[in-house]
Design a protein around this motif. Structure first.
Motif, short mmCIF file in Angstrom:
data_model
loop_
_atom_site.label_atom_id
_atom_site.label_comp_id
_atom_site.label_asym_id
_atom_site.label_seq_id
_atom_site.Cartn_x
_atom_site.Cartn_y
_atom_site.Cartn_z
N SER A 364 0.83 -1.22 0.00
CA SER A 364 0.00 0.00 0.00
C SER A 364 0.85 1.26 0.00
N ARG A 367 2.63 1.73 -3.39
CA ARG A 367 1.73 2.30 -4.39
C ARG A 367 1.51 3.79 -4.14
N LEU A 368 1.33 4.15 -2.88
CA LEU A 368 1.09 5.55 -2.54
C LEU A 368 2.31 6.41 -2.89
N ALA A 373 -2.02 5.80 -5.58
CA ALA A 373 -3.05 5.62 -4.56
C ALA A 373 -4.13 6.69 -4.67
N LYS A 376 -8.81 7.07 -0.10
CA LYS A 376 -9.15 6.07 0.92
C LYS A 376 -7.96 5.20 1.31
N ASP A 377 -6.91 5.17 0.48
CA ASP A 377 -5.76 4.31 0.77
C ASP A 377 -5.03 4.76 2.03
N ASN A 380 -6.85 3.28 4.82
CA ASN A 380 -6.65 1.83 4.79
C ASN A 380 -5.29 1.45 5.40
#
Length: 437
Positions: A364, A367-368, A373, A376-377, A380
């Protein structure tokens, strides 16, 4: 080898022999070495434990549990053999204080192990070093061998009628075996994974026998405490946090190094006076106060004492004493990614919350950081970390979760600046992984 540093505010107790050739046993003896263990033999186990309780020494590995109290938990009578296990698996990123002890004063570790063994009635001690410390293992092996040659170890030590042996051991570079139960599994020749507690090591530990497990710095402090007395040692620190501690100050400071400071010493003063302030006059952005597993502090949060209680009140931990100073040029999302990559790689995979949680956090945040991203990531990531916290067999899951939660909470704006295809605004040289969708 790292050069020794110094500052007038240091209180040199554990480091007083550094740079004086104390790896040589004769020089160590000249510098009051092996006096404390002779006194311990004469005074007996109850006196040793009482002095340790009076000292206020708390575990220097990170947990901060009172050492004398831990030793008192070992049953006086046991059908199984008792053991002392020195945890020198110094694997927490930013931590390098055990390293300088092994390098400059290995006999202090040997003597401290002997005293701990006398306190609990053990006849065998183990000194376990991290896998990457193989060159330090040679130093420790020589120290132990020299102690045998002098008759300080083996049969009838110091003519006391007591038998005591010490064995050195190295790991294979696994962070996980820094956890005490995984360390015992590794030492027994098994896969280094944690045990379920209870039972606790003081009752059922190494090879099923009562076991005291202490960090190398904790053990190396013991001879100094007995020489100067428990109460005088306690007075050098702060309330409920006796003595001094070796702090490794690294990152963006002018004078990085390992400094011995009194417990309770002000963190801001340690950065700006002891370590010379932020390098090249840049602005301070954040401080990791006790190794990578401890929640980050903002510049307006560092006017706080370096002891277990004050750091706890500040919402973080003293941990292993590895202070990392971060300047304004650092991307905190990248810093968070580097941190979680370490814990994901080092997870033993034994329990699902840690094995799966660290992997998903890594994916996560990768990706960010790459700009892949959406809003909402961020929540999360926080949700994933919070659901790991307190749900793993050992503290590795917490070690990954706590800093992640703090990064998101305190640098949320910076996380948001990476969203929706923006990518990293800091243009760092990180070897980027493909964005994961």
């Amino acid at each position: 080898m790292p050069r020794l540093v110094s500052h007038p505010d240091e209180v040199k107790i554990i480091s007083r022999r550094f740079g004086q050739g104390a790896t040589d046993i004769d020089k160590y003896i000249e510098l009051d070495g092996y006096k404390a263990v002779r006194t311990a033999i004469e005074k007996g186990p109850e006196w040793i434990i009482n002095e340790m309780k009076a000292s206020g020494l708390r575990g220097r590995g990170g947990a901060g549990f009172p050492t004398g109290l831990k030793w008192s938990f070992v049953p006086k009578q046991s059908e199984r053999a008792k053991y002392v296990l020195v945890n020198g698996d110094e694997s927490e990123p930013a931590t390098c204080k055990d390293h300088v002890i092994f390098l400059h004063d290995p006999h202090a570790v040997v003597e401290g192990t002997m005293i701990a063994a006398l306190a609990i009635g053990a006849k065998m001690g183990f000194i376990y070093l991290r896998g990457e410390y193989r060159y330090l293992l040679k130093i420790m092996e020589k120290a132990v061998a020299d102690a045998y040659t002098k008759g300080f170890l083996g049969k009838n030590i110091f003519g006391s009628g007591i038998d005591l042996d010490i064995v050195t051991q190295t790991g294979a570079g696994a962070y996980e075996v820094g956890e005490e139960s995984a360390l015992m599994e590794s030492l027994e020749g098994k896969r280094g994974v944690p045990r379920i507690k209870p039972p606790f090591p003081a009752v059922v530990g190494l090879y099923g026998g009562p076991t005291v497990i202490n960090n190398a710095e904790t053990i190396a402090s013991v001879p100094h405490i007995l020489l100067m007395g428990g109460e005088p040692y306690a007075k050098t620190g702060s309330e409920r946090n006796g003595g001094t501690r070796l702090f490794g100050i690294s990152g963006h400071v002018e004078r990085p190094g390992v400094y011995e400071l009194p417990m309770g010493y002000n963190l801001k003063k340690a950065i700006y006076e002891v370590a010379g302030g932020v390098k090249d006059g840049k602005a301070l952005k954040a401080v990791v106060p006790g190794g990578s597993s401890t929640p980050v502090l903002l510049p307006d949060e560092i006017d706080v004492g370096l002891d277990f209680d004050q750091m706890g009140k500040a919402g973080t931990m003293l941990g292993s004493g590895g202070i990392v100073v971060i300047d304004e040029t650092v991307c905190m999302v990248e810093f968070a990614l580097r941190t979680i990559k370490f814990y994901q790689h080092e997870s033993c995979g034994w329990c699902i919350p840690c094995r799966e949680g660290t992997d998903w956090l890594k994916k996560s945040i990768t990706r960010l950081h790459a700009g892949g991203a959406v809003d909402k990531d961020i929540d999360n990531i926080k949700y994933l970390a919070e659901n790991m916290l307190g749900r793993t067999f050992c503290p590795l899951g917490d070690a990954a979760a706590m800093p992640t939660i703090a990064f998101v909470k305190k640098f949320r704006k910076e996380f948001e600046d990476h969203l929706n295809g923006k990518g990293c605004p800091y243009h760092t040289s990180l070897d980027r992984e493909p964005a994961l969708v």
